[in-house]
Design a protein around this motif. Structure first.
Motif, PDB file in Angstrom:
ATOM      1  N   GLY A  64       0.816  -1.214   0.000  1.00 18.38           N
ATOM      2  CA  GLY A  64       0.000   0.000   0.000  1.00 18.38           C
ATOM      3  C   GLY A  64       0.841   1.251   0.000  1.00 18.38           C
ATOM      4  N   GLU A  65       0.226   2.355  -0.421  1.00 20.40           N
ATOM      5  CA  GLU A  65       0.916   3.634  -0.513  1.00 20.40           C
ATOM      6  C   GLU A  65       0.455   4.555   0.618  1.00 20.40           C
ATOM      7  N   LEU A  66       1.290   4.676   1.650  1.00 16.48           N
ATOM      8  CA  LEU A  66       0.987   5.590   2.745  1.00 16.48           C
ATOM      9  C   LEU A  66       1.346   7.005   2.335  1.00 16.48           C
ATOM     10  N   ILE A  67       0.628   7.978   2.865  1.00 14.23           N
ATOM     11  CA  ILE A  67       0.889   9.375   2.525  1.00 14.23           C
ATOM     12  C   ILE A  67       1.546  10.140   3.673  1.00 14.23           C
ATOM     13  N   ALA A  68       1.612   9.520   4.849  1.00 16.69           N
ATOM     14  CA  ALA A  68       2.229  10.190   6.000  1.00 16.69           C
ATOM     15  C   ALA A  68       2.630   9.149   7.034  1.00 16.69           C
ATOM     16  N   GLY A  69       3.509   9.556   7.945  1.00 17.63           N
ATOM     17  CA  GLY A  69       3.874   8.684   9.044  1.00 17.63           C
ATOM     18  C   GLY A  69       2.793   8.673  10.109  1.00 17.63           C
ATOM     19  N   GLY A  70       3.049   7.936  11.177  1.00 12.78           N
ATOM     20  CA  GLY A  70       2.063   7.842  12.245  1.00 12.78           C
ATOM     21  C   GLY A  70       2.539   6.954  13.376  1.00 12.78           C
ATOM     22  N   THR A  71       1.632   6.658  14.280  1.00 10.90           N
ATOM     23  CA  THR A  71       1.916   5.824  15.447  1.00 10.90           C
ATOM     24  C   THR A  71       0.817   4.783  15.586  1.00 10.90           C
ATOM     25  N   VAL A  72       1.225   3.561  15.897  1.00 14.60           N
ATOM     26  CA  VAL A  72       0.266   2.519  16.234  1.00 14.60           C
ATOM     27  C   VAL A  72       0.438   2.219  17.719  1.00 14.60           C
ATOM     28  N   PHE A  80       6.564   3.859  -3.461  1.00 11.66           N
ATOM     29  CA  PHE A  80       6.586   3.240  -4.775  1.00 11.66           C
ATOM     30  C   PHE A  80       5.143   3.073  -5.257  1.00 11.66           C
ATOM     31  N   ILE A  81       4.971   2.359  -6.346  1.00 15.58           N
ATOM     32  CA  ILE A  81       3.626   2.060  -6.821  1.00 15.58           C
ATOM     33  C   ILE A  81       3.105   0.848  -6.050  1.00 15.58           C
ATOM     34  N   GLY A  82       2.101   1.071  -5.231  1.00 16.34           N
ATOM     35  CA  GLY A  82       1.505  -0.024  -4.471  1.00 16.34           C
ATOM     36  C   GLY A  82       2.269  -0.445  -3.233  1.00 16.34           C
ATOM     37  N   HIS A  83       3.388   0.207  -2.915  1.00 20.20           N
ATOM     38  CA  HIS A  83       4.203  -0.167  -1.755  1.00 20.20           C
ATOM     39  C   HIS A  83       4.872   1.065  -1.171  1.00 20.20           C
ATOM     40  N   THR A  84       5.274   0.975   0.102  1.00 22.59           N
ATOM     41  CA  THR A  84       5.948   2.080   0.778  1.00 22.59           C
ATOM     42  C   THR A  84       7.071   1.527   1.647  1.00 22.59           C
ATOM     43  N   LEU A  85       8.201   2.208   1.626  1.00 25.47           N
ATOM     44  CA  LEU A  85       9.310   1.875   2.517  1.00 25.47           C
ATOM     45  C   LEU A  85       9.221   2.765   3.744  1.00 25.47           C
ATOM     46  N   LEU A  86       9.153   2.149   4.922  1.00 29.04           N
ATOM     47  CA  LEU A  86       8.997   2.876   6.177  1.00 29.04           C
ATOM     48  C   LEU A  86      10.219   2.690   7.068  1.00 29.04           C
ATOM     49  N   ARG A  87      10.415   3.669   7.939  1.00 27.25           N
ATOM     50  CA  ARG A  87      11.377   3.537   9.038  1.00 27.25           C
ATOM     51  C   ARG A  87      10.548   3.487  10.313  1.00 27.25           C
ATOM     52  N   VAL A  88      10.654   2.382  11.045  1.00 26.95           N
ATOM     53  CA  VAL A  88       9.807   2.140  12.208  1.00 26.95           C
ATOM     54  C   VAL A  88      10.666   2.105  13.469  1.00 26.95           C
ATOM     55  N   ILE A  96      -3.030  -2.079  10.615  1.00 28.21           N
ATOM     56  CA  ILE A  96      -3.440  -0.851   9.913  1.00 28.21           C
ATOM     57  C   ILE A  96      -3.581  -1.105   8.407  1.00 28.21           C
ATOM     58  N   ARG A  97      -3.618  -2.366   8.044  1.00 30.60           N
ATOM     59  CA  ARG A  97      -3.846  -2.811   6.665  1.00 30.60           C
ATOM     60  C   ARG A  97      -2.711  -2.426   5.713  1.00 30.60           C
ATOM     61  N   HIS A  98      -1.504  -2.411   6.248  1.00 29.87           N
ATOM     62  CA  HIS A  98      -0.313  -2.223   5.431  1.00 29.87           C
ATOM     63  C   HIS A  98       0.717  -3.281   5.863  1.00 29.87           C
ATOM     64  N   PRO A  99       0.400  -4.551   5.621  1.00 31.20           N
ATOM     65  CA  PRO A  99       1.295  -5.612   6.090  1.00 31.20           C
ATOM     66  C   PRO A  99       2.647  -5.575   5.388  1.00 31.20           C
ATOM     67  N   ILE A 100       3.629  -6.168   6.033  1.00 28.89           N
ATOM     68  CA  ILE A 100       4.983  -6.201   5.482  1.00 28.89           C
ATOM     69  C   ILE A 100       5.036  -7.179   4.317  1.00 28.89           C
ATOM     70  N   LEU A 138       0.296 -12.357  -2.008  1.00 23.55           N
ATOM     71  CA  LEU A 138       1.192 -11.451  -2.721  1.00 23.55           C
ATOM     72  C   LEU A 138       0.388 -10.460  -3.552  1.00 23.55           C
ATOM     73  N   ARG A 139       0.742  -9.187  -3.454  1.00 24.95           N
ATOM     74  CA  ARG A 139       0.074  -8.146  -4.240  1.00 24.95           C
ATOM     75  C   ARG A 139       1.105  -7.483  -5.148  1.00 24.95           C
ATOM     76  N   LEU A 140       1.011  -7.760  -6.432  1.00 26.97           N
ATOM     77  CA  LEU A 140       1.908  -7.138  -7.390  1.00 26.97           C
ATOM     78  C   LEU A 140       1.400  -5.738  -7.722  1.00 26.97           C
ATOM     79  N   PRO A 141       2.299  -4.774  -7.904  1.00 22.35           N
ATOM     80  CA  PRO A 141       1.852  -3.427  -8.274  1.00 22.35           C
ATOM     81  C   PRO A 141       1.293  -3.420  -9.687  1.00 22.35           C
TER      82      PRO A 141
END
Length: 320
Positions: free
Chosen positions: A176-184, A217-225, A242-246, A256-259
C-alpha cells in the motif's frame, strides 16, 4: 575469559584496611559479593598464597589468585558459525544478524542458531543468561542486535530496554501507498484463535510503534519504524493491523500483491522474496560500562535491496 578460568591481580594500596570480600567485590564487578564470599570460604581465593577469611582486612599490594566456580547455564553446543560483528569490547558485542538465522535453540531446532555461534565466538557466554542475548529478532528478520558479555552489562542493558532507553529502528517494506507517518498504539497478545501468531488483543501488553515514510513506490511504501516496546512480532502485527502488512510476511502479510503494470523482472523478484521485508537498521544505546552514547547502522541485506530497487525501477518507468 572462558568459564572458570583463573584470575590474578594485585590489590591497590588505597584499599588497605577494608574487608577481603568487599575489596574483591569492587575489583570484580561482574560477580556478586555473595558469590565471591562463597569462593573465599571454599578456599578458591588466596592472598600472597594464603587462604583468607571474608572478614579479614587487606594491607594493599597483596597478590590475589582467584579460581572462580561459575555454573555453566547452557548445554548447547558451540558451533563455528560466521558472525557479522560490527563492534565488540569487554562488555558487549553488536552484530548484524542475517535473515534465516534463528536466535535461540528450541525443540526440534537445537543447533545452527545465533546462540550456538556466540558460544563458539566467546565461550565465557556459557555462564550468562541466554548467552548474553538481551533482545531477539525473528528468524527471517535481519539486522542489528546487542549481546552482553558480562553479568553487569547484561543487567544494565536489560534495564535500559525495559525503560525504553535503547533505540531500535527498522526498515519495513509494506503493502500500500501511505501518505504520511504515524503511530500505532495497540496492545498485543497471543492470537485468540491461532496460538502460533500474535495479534492486537484488548487487554494485551501495551505496544507502541512509530513509523515515518522513507520512499513511496507504486503499491508499496518503505517505512522507518521505531519501537517504544518490544513485543513478539510487534511491527509485523501493527503494520498488518493498519492494513499495510509487510511484504513477504508469511504469517501476517496475506497474499502477494503485485503493483499495477508489474513486468516480468519485478514479478519474479517479488515472488522469489519469501520472508518478511524487515531489517533492524539502527541501534543506539548507552554503553553499560563507560556511559558513552553509541550508535550503529546497517544496510539491509542484498535480497531486500534488490526488491527495493526493483520497485524503484518500476515506479520510475511508470513515471516516464
Amino acid at each position: 575469559m572462558p568459564p572458570n578460568a583463573s584470575l590474578e591481580f594485585n590489590i591497590p594500596v588505597e584499599l588497605a584496611g577494608r574487608r577481603v570480600d568487599q575489596v574483591l567485590a569492587q575489583l570484580m564487578p561482574d560477580y556478586s559479593r555473595t558469590r565471591i564470599k562463597d569462593w573465599i570460604e571454599a578456599g578458591r581465593v588466596t592472598l600472597d598464597g594464603r587462604v583468607p577469611r571474608p572478614r579479614d582486612s587487606v594491607s594493599g599490594g597483596e597478590a590475589v589468585h582467584v579460581r572462580p566456580l561459575v555454573p555453566v547455564m547452557h548445554e548447547d553446543r558451540a558451533q563455528d558459525i560466521a558472525l557479522d560483528i560490527r563492534y565488540e569490547d569487554d562488555s558487549l558485542v553488536v552484530l548484524n544478524k542475517p535473515a534465516g538465522l534463528v536466535v535461540h535453540p528450541a525443540a526440534g531446532n537445537r543447533e545452527g542458531t545465533l546462540l550456538n555461534a556466540l558460544l563458539h565466538h566467546c565461550p565465557a557466554l556459557a555462564t550468562q543468561p541466554r548467552a548474553g542475548i538481551v533482545h531477539r529478532l525473528d528468524k527471517d528478520t535481519s539486522g542489528l542486535m546487542v549481546v552482553a558479555k558480562t553479568p553487569a552489562a547484561h543487567q544494565v542493558l536489560v534495564t535500559a530496554l525495559a525503560a525504553h532507553d535503547v533505540s531500535r529502528e527498522y526498515l519495513a517494506l509494506v503493502q500500500g501507498e501511505l501518505i504520511a507517518g504515524g503511530t500505532v498504539d495497540e496492545p498485543i497478545a497471543r492470537h485468540v484463535r491461532d496460538r502460533k501468531r500474535m495479534g492486537v488483543v484488548p487487554g494485551g501488553k501495551p505496544a507502541v510503534s512509530h513509523y515515518r515514510l522513507v520512499e513511496r513506490f507504486i503499491g508499496h511504501t518503505l517505512l522507518r519504524v521505531s519501537l517504544e516496546t518490544g513485543r513478539t512480532h510487534q511491527i509485523r502485527v501493527h503494520m498488518s493491523h493498519i492494513r499495510h502488512p509487510i511484504v513477504g510476511d508469511p504469517a501476517y502479510g496475506g497474499r502477494l500483491r503485485l503493483p499495477p503494470g508489474a513486468g516480468e523482472a519485478l514479478t519474479e523478484t517479488m515472488r522469489g522474496f519469501r520472508r518478511q521485508a524487515l531489517h533492524a537498521t539502527r541501534l543506539a544505546l548507552t554503553h553499560p560500562a563507560t556511559g558513552e552514547g553509541m550508535a550503529w547502522e546497517a544496510e539491509p541485506p542484498e535480497d531486500m535491496l534488490t526488491l527495493i530497487d526493483a520497485l524503484r525501477v518500476h515506479a520510475r518507468l511508470r513515471d516516464d
